[in-house]
Motif scaffolding. Structure first.
Motif, PDB file in Angstrom:
ATOM      1  N   GLY A   1       0.812  -1.216   0.000  1.00  0.00           N
ATOM      2  CA  GLY A   1       0.000   0.000   0.000  1.00  0.00           C
ATOM      3  C   GLY A   1       0.840   1.258   0.000  1.00  0.00           C
ATOM      4  N   LEU A   2       0.553   2.176   0.904  1.00  0.00           N
ATOM      5  CA  LEU A   2       1.223   3.475   0.957  1.00  0.00           C
ATOM      6  C   LEU A   2       2.436   3.488   1.883  1.00  0.00           C
ATOM      7  CD1 LEU A   2      -1.919   5.794   1.112  1.00  0.00           C
ATOM      8  CD2 LEU A   2      -0.497   5.321  -0.891  1.00  0.00           C
ATOM      9  N   ALA A   3       2.905   2.310   2.281  1.00  0.00           N
ATOM     10  CA  ALA A   3       4.016   2.247   3.238  1.00  0.00           C
ATOM     11  C   ALA A   3       5.270   2.930   2.699  1.00  0.00           C
ATOM     12  CB  ALA A   3       4.312   0.791   3.592  1.00  0.00           C
ATOM     13  N   ASN A   4       5.565   2.745   1.416  1.00  0.00           N
ATOM     14  CA  ASN A   4       6.760   3.373   0.840  1.00  0.00           C
ATOM     15  C   ASN A   4       6.641   4.891   0.813  1.00  0.00           C
ATOM     16  OD1 ASN A   4       8.263   1.027   0.285  1.00  0.00           O
ATOM     17  ND2 ASN A   4       7.123   0.656  -1.603  1.00  0.00           N
ATOM     18  N   TYR A   5       5.453   5.399   0.549  1.00  0.00           N
ATOM     19  CA  TYR A   5       5.260   6.845   0.536  1.00  0.00           C
ATOM     20  C   TYR A   5       5.358   7.426   1.944  1.00  0.00           C
ATOM     21  CZ  TYR A   5       3.873   6.408  -4.327  1.00  0.00           C
ATOM     22  OH  TYR A   5       3.869   6.151  -5.693  1.00  0.00           O
ATOM     23  N   GLN A   6       4.848   6.698   2.927  1.00  0.00           N
ATOM     24  CA  GLN A   6       4.992   7.143   4.310  1.00  0.00           C
ATOM     25  C   GLN A   6       6.457   7.149   4.729  1.00  0.00           C
ATOM     26  OE1 GLN A   6       2.481   4.366   6.376  1.00  0.00           O
ATOM     27  NE2 GLN A   6       0.584   5.457   5.861  1.00  0.00           N
ATOM     28  N   LYS A   7       7.199   6.133   4.298  1.00  0.00           N
ATOM     29  CA  LYS A   7       8.625   6.084   4.589  1.00  0.00           C
ATOM     30  C   LYS A   7       9.355   7.239   3.920  1.00  0.00           C
ATOM     31  CE  LYS A   7      12.706   3.162   3.871  1.00  0.00           C
ATOM     32  NZ  LYS A   7      13.218   1.871   3.333  1.00  0.00           N
ATOM     33  N   MET A   8       8.975   7.548   2.695  1.00  0.00           N
ATOM     34  CA  MET A   8       9.626   8.629   1.960  1.00  0.00           C
ATOM     35  C   MET A   8       9.419   9.976   2.649  1.00  0.00           C
ATOM     36  SD  MET A   8       9.061   9.763  -2.025  1.00  0.00           S
ATOM     37  CE  MET A   8       7.378  10.344  -1.703  1.00  0.00           C
ATOM     38  N   LEU A   9       8.231  10.222   3.132  1.00  0.00           N
ATOM     39  CA  LEU A   9       7.923  11.505   3.773  1.00  0.00           C
ATOM     40  C   LEU A   9       8.686  11.700   5.077  1.00  0.00           C
ATOM     41  CD1 LEU A   9       4.068  11.724   3.121  1.00  0.00           C
ATOM     42  CD2 LEU A   9       5.903  12.898   1.906  1.00  0.00           C
ATOM     43  N   SER A  10       9.157  10.619   5.676  1.00  0.00           N
ATOM     44  CA  SER A  10       9.923  10.729   6.921  1.00  0.00           C
ATOM     45  C   SER A  10      11.412  10.459   6.713  1.00  0.00           C
ATOM     46  CB  SER A  10       9.369   9.741   7.961  1.00  0.00           C
ATOM     47  OG  SER A  10       9.458   8.403   7.486  1.00  0.00           O
ATOM     48  N   ASP A  11      11.840  10.381   5.462  1.00  0.00           N
ATOM     49  CA  ASP A  11      13.231  10.074   5.129  1.00  0.00           C
ATOM     50  C   ASP A  11      14.009  11.377   4.935  1.00  0.00           C
ATOM     51  OD1 ASP A  11      15.621   9.114   4.241  1.00  0.00           O
ATOM     52  OD2 ASP A  11      14.814   7.935   2.581  1.00  0.00           O
ATOM     53  N   SER A  12      14.961  11.630   5.822  1.00  0.00           N
ATOM     54  CA  SER A  12      15.734  12.873   5.741  1.00  0.00           C
ATOM     55  C   SER A  12      16.601  12.922   4.489  1.00  0.00           C
ATOM     56  CB  SER A  12      16.612  13.028   6.987  1.00  0.00           C
ATOM     57  OG  SER A  12      17.509  11.935   7.108  1.00  0.00           O
ATOM     58  N   ASP A  13      17.107  11.761   4.042  1.00  0.00           N
ATOM     59  CA  ASP A  13      17.917  11.735   2.818  1.00  0.00           C
ATOM     60  C   ASP A  13      17.092  12.159   1.610  1.00  0.00           C
ATOM     61  OD1 ASP A  13      20.105  10.873   4.237  1.00  0.00           O
ATOM     62  OD2 ASP A  13      19.786   8.747   3.795  1.00  0.00           O
TER      63      ASP A  13
END
Length: 307
Positions: free
Chosen positions: A50-62
């Motif tokens: 699902g949207l797990a990758n997008y949630q990870k991206m939004l919290s990824d400082s890199d």
């Protein structure tokens, strides 16, 4: 008769359209689909998350660091490159002194100038990046050698090793290797503008500054707009990736000071073996590119001028 014409056109477009859908549109659709999965890229097995990758991206400082650097490229490179290319093209084609029988002319040797400015386009972007890597070398590079030659030997920056300078060094390389293309592009557009228009403006007392903003730029606006979008795509695309990948330590260093979105996609997919998450960043890059193109087309819309 009309029905036969459309059938004839459709027959010619069928094969190119099929190839375009297969090799351009379908990979985009696949990338968007994989962005909703957990996939390493090394095996055929993947699971839908699902949207797990997008949630990870939004919290990824890199990711946010890379996005900030790409947006900086997007904000500055088109402005600087297009503006300087317009200035050079105007001087080459219209900025010459009055000659016999011509009130408006280019500078002497304008053809030579075009060849010199266009020369970086002949070189591969990889070769350009390698050359500038030697130029920026803090020990025996041409830039620091030049500073020493003019009496500034005590000030020898570590150009690509300083987080405050590295990104600007990379940006200058992209500017240097692309400005010549736009000089030639705008020169071709300016050469098609009739000299009678310039001569009439000069007879009315218009200055070079006025003729540029009142005649040249409006008549060249469609070309400038297209060049602006193209330069934005270059700033977000493989040219930025190649320069950062080859020139910087890490790559993307020092301390992630030069990471850009294409490089983040590459390292995530091939170094971290997170292909699905890499496609998520790629989708974000696609959205940024399309948004930039839409804004330029919207803000640059004006009535078409003909001559």
């Amino acid at each position: 008769m009309q029905h036969g014409k459309y059938r004839f056109i459709a027959g010619f477009l069928a094969v190119p359209l099929a190839i375009y859908l297969m090799f351009v549109v379908w990979p985009f659709i696949q990338s968007i689909y994989y962005s909703f999965t957990d996939w390493t890229g090394l095996s055929p097995e993947f699971s839908f998350v699902g949207l797990a990758n997008y949630q990870k991206m939004l919290s990824d400082s890199d990711f946010w660091d890379a996005l900030g650097h790409s947006l900086l490229f997007l904000a500055l490179l088109p402005v600087i490159t297009i503006g300087f290319a317009l200035f050079l093209a105007f001087m080459i084609n219209v900025g010459g002194r009055k000659r016999k029988g011509a009130a408006v002319s280019g500078v002497r040797g304008s053809s030579t100038y075009k060849i010199v400015y266009f020369f970086p386009q002949v070189l591969s972007i990889a070769i350009v990046a390698l050359l500038f890597q030697f130029v920026y070398n803090p020990r025996n590079g041409a830039l620091n050698a030049g500073l020493e030659g003019v009496g500034l030997g005590s000030w020898k920056p570590n150009w690509l090793g300083d987080p405050d300078l590295a990104l600007w060094c990379v940006m200058f390389v992209l500017f240097w290797c692309t400005v010549g293309f736009f000089v030639v592009l705008f020169s071709a557009g300016m050469s098609s503008i009739p000299n009678d228009i310039y001569e009439a403006a000069l007879l009315d007392g218009a200055s070079r500054f006025t003729t540029f903003f009142r005649i040249t730029l409006p008549l060249l606006w469609d070309t400038v707009q297209s060049g602006w979008i193209y330069m934005g795509i270059l700033a977000l695309g493989p040219e930025a990736f190649a320069v950062v990948q080859i020139m910087t330590v890490g790559p993307g260093g020092p301390a992630n000071a030069t990471t850009v979105l294409p490089l983040e996609v590459y390292t995530t997919a091939f170094s971290d073996a997170q292909a699905a998450y890499a496609t998520t960043i790629g989708v974000a890059l696609l959205i940024v590119t399309l948004t930039f193109a839409a804004i330029v087309l919207k803000l640059g819309r004006r009535e078409r001028l003909e001559y």
